[in-house]
Design a protein around this motif. Sequence first.
Motif, PDB file in Angstrom:
ATOM      1  N   MET A  30       0.804  -1.820  -0.040  1.00  0.00           N
ATOM      2  CA  MET A  30       0.216  -0.290   0.128  1.00  0.00           C
ATOM      3  C   MET A  30       0.900   1.751  -0.001  1.00  0.00           C
ATOM      4  SD  MET A  30      -3.010  -0.998  -0.075  1.00  0.00           S
ATOM      5  CE  MET A  30      -3.146  -2.360  -0.999  1.00  0.00           C
ATOM      6  N   TYR A  31       2.002   1.388   0.645  1.00  0.00           N
ATOM      7  CA  TYR A  31       2.708   1.885   0.576  1.00  0.00           C
ATOM      8  C   TYR A  31       3.638   2.643  -0.778  1.00  0.00           C
ATOM      9  CZ  TYR A  31       7.442   4.462   1.226  1.00  0.00           C
ATOM     10  OH  TYR A  31       8.249   5.180   0.947  1.00  0.00           O
ATOM     11  N   GLN A  33       2.412   1.495  -3.673  1.00  0.00           N
ATOM     12  CA  GLN A  33       0.492   2.139  -4.115  1.00  0.00           C
ATOM     13  C   GLN A  33       1.157   3.616  -3.895  1.00  0.00           C
ATOM     14  OE1 GLN A  33      -2.238  -0.530  -4.436  1.00  0.00           O
ATOM     15  NE2 GLN A  33      -3.475   0.888  -5.783  1.00  0.00           N
ATOM     16  N   TYR A  34      -0.056   4.033  -2.373  1.00  0.00           N
ATOM     17  CA  TYR A  34      -0.057   5.358  -1.922  1.00  0.00           C
ATOM     18  C   TYR A  34       0.500   6.400  -1.859  1.00  0.00           C
ATOM     19  CZ  TYR A  34      -4.568   2.659  -2.624  1.00  0.00           C
ATOM     20  OH  TYR A  34      -5.468   2.210  -2.768  1.00  0.00           O
ATOM     21  N   VAL A  35       2.101   6.120  -1.869  1.00  0.00           N
ATOM     22  CA  VAL A  35       2.916   7.154  -1.593  1.00  0.00           C
ATOM     23  C   VAL A  35       3.613   6.820  -2.756  1.00  0.00           C
ATOM     24  CG1 VAL A  35       4.994   7.888   0.282  1.00  0.00           C
ATOM     25  CG2 VAL A  35       2.272   6.594   1.548  1.00  0.00           C
ATOM     26  N   GLN A  36       4.603   6.086  -2.667  1.00  0.00           N
ATOM     27  CA  GLN A  36       5.142   6.367  -3.973  1.00  0.00           C
ATOM     28  C   GLN A  36       4.801   6.049  -5.762  1.00  0.00           C
ATOM     29  OE1 GLN A  36       9.093   5.880  -3.332  1.00  0.00           O
ATOM     30  NE2 GLN A  36       8.091   6.611  -1.454  1.00  0.00           N
ATOM     31  N   GLY A  37       3.576   6.074  -5.994  1.00  0.00           N
ATOM     32  CA  GLY A  37       2.699   6.354  -6.711  1.00  0.00           C
ATOM     33  C   GLY A  37       3.032   4.815  -8.234  1.00  0.00           C
ATOM     34  N   GLU A  39       1.556   1.438  -9.786  1.00  0.00           N
ATOM     35  CA  GLU A  39       0.224   1.174  -9.842  1.00  0.00           C
ATOM     36  C   GLU A  39       0.466  -0.420 -10.084  1.00  0.00           C
ATOM     37  OE1 GLU A  39      -2.733   1.722 -10.010  1.00  0.00           O
ATOM     38  OE2 GLU A  39      -2.203   3.883  -9.127  1.00  0.00           O
ATOM     39  N   ARG A  48      -1.210  -9.842  -3.759  1.00  0.00           N
ATOM     40  CA  ARG A  48      -2.479  -9.345  -2.608  1.00  0.00           C
ATOM     41  C   ARG A  48      -3.378 -10.041  -2.659  1.00  0.00           C
ATOM     42  NH1 ARG A  48      -2.286  -2.783  -3.618  1.00  0.00           N
ATOM     43  NH2 ARG A  48      -0.156  -2.406  -4.097  1.00  0.00           N
ATOM     44  N   ASP A 107      -6.256  -3.358 -16.012  1.00  0.00           N
ATOM     45  CA  ASP A 107      -6.001  -3.332 -14.531  1.00  0.00           C
ATOM     46  C   ASP A 107      -7.436  -4.344 -14.222  1.00  0.00           C
ATOM     47  OD1 ASP A 107      -8.446  -1.479 -14.235  1.00  0.00           O
ATOM     48  OD2 ASP A 107      -7.981  -0.567 -12.602  1.00  0.00           O
TER      49      ASP A 107
END
Length: 169
Positions: A30-31, A33-37, A39, A48, A107
């Motif tokens: 999640m880090y 994906q959502y912090v480092q961008g 996909e 997952r 996706d």
Amino acid sequence: MQVLNQITTAPRRTLALIAAICVGMLAFGMYLQYVQGLEPCPMCIVQRYALILVAVLAGLASLKGQSGWWKTFGVLALLASGFGAFVAARQSWLQWNPPEFATCGRDFYGMIENYSISRAIPMIFRGSGDCTAVDWTFLGGSIANWSFICFAGFSVLLLVLLLKGGKRT
């Protein structure tokens, strides 16, 4: 030998540790994906889900004291871990041997929304240009490589626990 004894004499702790590591890996995903961008590709998403299954099943196995309970959930966790290792190995292979004509695929959620399940599931495992991309590495290994190592480690631990059938602590 002492490590093996600790693993098999305290299976509840080992199962809880496996579940905790899975949760940590999901949080790291999640880090990324959502912090480092980054996909996730369809194969990453399947991994997952396998991690979630291993975490839930290992967590459930660590809760109850009856032998049949933890062994049943242990076998299910082993199957989920083996499946995750298979998907991670396939993605690693695609990264090492990318197809000549890589196309950027949809996706996972786009596939499910636009196609029937019978068409979407094979599309997930085909891999796309996204699944061959190596966007992050640690010590020379991609996310898929490290995911495979973790799933294989979980599988070995679960197999040792199930074969030794340690006493409950």
